[in-house]
Enzyme design. Structure first.
Site, PDB file in Angstrom:
ATOM      1  CD  GLU A 176       1.269   3.986   7.939  1.00 22.17           C
ATOM      2  OE1 GLU A 176       1.788   4.945   7.351  1.00 22.17           O
ATOM      3  OE2 GLU A 176       1.906   3.229   8.700  1.00 22.17           O
ATOM      4  CE  LYS A 213       1.798   7.405  10.069  1.00 25.24           C
ATOM      5  NZ  LYS A 213       3.117   7.160  10.710  1.00 25.24           N
TER       6      LYS A 213
END
Length: 301
Positions: A176, A213
């Site tokens: 992420e 992500k």
């Protein structure tokens, strides 16, 4: 669910991922949004108990099932806790929801326009414990505030270094590198990040896969090459501060991406609600995010 079943569920992506992983720094804000003011607790233990009660209320709600919520990301204390007497990872398995664990310890101060992850002491032991508890994968967050290629390259290098450790322990990492949606050069950051991620994915050896992500992109279809990459199991989107209607509208414009929302999922939930009111509000949020994850607008098809 066994590992093969969980992998297939994530790959199919028919639903979205609930991010229930607020940590120490973000917990007071999450509790305030839930209707519990900061004076309601006097110790960290009491604060974490309150946020755990909120999470248990969510995952035990009739609205929260694997039919639309395919996975949930947990804070370490949540993973170690129980939901009405059942260990939380098992409670999620029982509902057909794949459990992930947030493993990062927060962010370093900004340098070169980015915030790297702080060191993660004891990571190997944590990953071993998570695997034994039935956790499928991990999530680790860093932040990009400016379109600085050196900084973004450093973020990607650190993320993939951690990802290799996660993979070595039999878990699937969610990488992420969040692009700050308020940055003035957001589109440029998206483009540089896409390029750096593709280079890192191309350099992977073996047959392992990772998840990504990413912030909702400034330009539709920005991540198409990453979504199609053979090393990527799934690309999921964070809401990044967008309220749910806007986050869902942006998500629906990007084919191949599903949600991994936190604030946009929880924003209408309140401690003071009756169970019926709470379940209805959660169900409405789940339905809206599920639709944006699975039904794309025509010009995104």
């Amino acid at each position: 669910m066994n590992t093969a079943e969980m992998t297939a569920k994530i790959a199919a992506g028919h639903g979205f991922i609930a991010a229930l992983d607020q940590s120490g720094g973000s917990t007071p804000k999450a509790l305030k949004g839930y209707g519990i003011e900061e004076g309601a607790w006097s110790t960290d233990a009491e604060m974490f108990d309150l946020i755990h009660q909120m999470r248990v209320r969510i995952i035990t709600s009739p609205a929260f099932t694997g039919e639309k919520v395919i996975a949930a990301i947990l804070f370490e204390r949540t993973m170690d806790g129980d939901a009405n007497g059942t260990p939380v990872p098992q409670a999620l398995h029982d509902r057909g929801v794949v459990p992930f664990l947030k493993i990062d310890k927060g962010l370093e101060d900004e340098g070169n326009g980015v915030q790297l992850m702080k060191p993660m002491p004891g990571l190997g032991d944590l990953l071993d414990r998570a695997a034994k508890l039935g956790i499928f994968g991990t999530k680790e967050r860093s932040v990009i505030n400016a379109a600085n290629r050196a900084g973004i390259a450093a973020i990607v290098a650190q993320q993939f270094e951690v990802a290799q450790t996660v993979l070595a322990h039999g878990l699937v990492p969610i990488i992420e590198p969040e692009v700050n949606i308020k940055s003035t050069d957001r589109a440029d950051s998206d483009a540089i990040l896409t390029d750096e991620l593709k280079k890192a994915l191309d350099a992977m050896t073996g047959d392992a896969k990772v998840m990504l992500k990413l912030s909702l992109p400034a330009n539709r279809g920005q991540y198409d090459a990453l979504i199609a990459h053979p090393r990527v199991l799934k690309v999921v989107a964070l809401s990044g501060g967008f309220h749910r209607p806007e986050a869902c509208a942006e998500l629906a414009r990007n084919k191949g991406m599903i949600a991994s929302f936190s604030r946009a999922l929880l924003e209408d939930l309140r401690y003071q609600m009756t169970d019926a009111e709470f379940d209805a509000a959660l169900g409405e949020a789940i339905d809206e995010i599920f639709a944006a994850s699975t039904q794309k607008t025509p010009d995104a098809a």
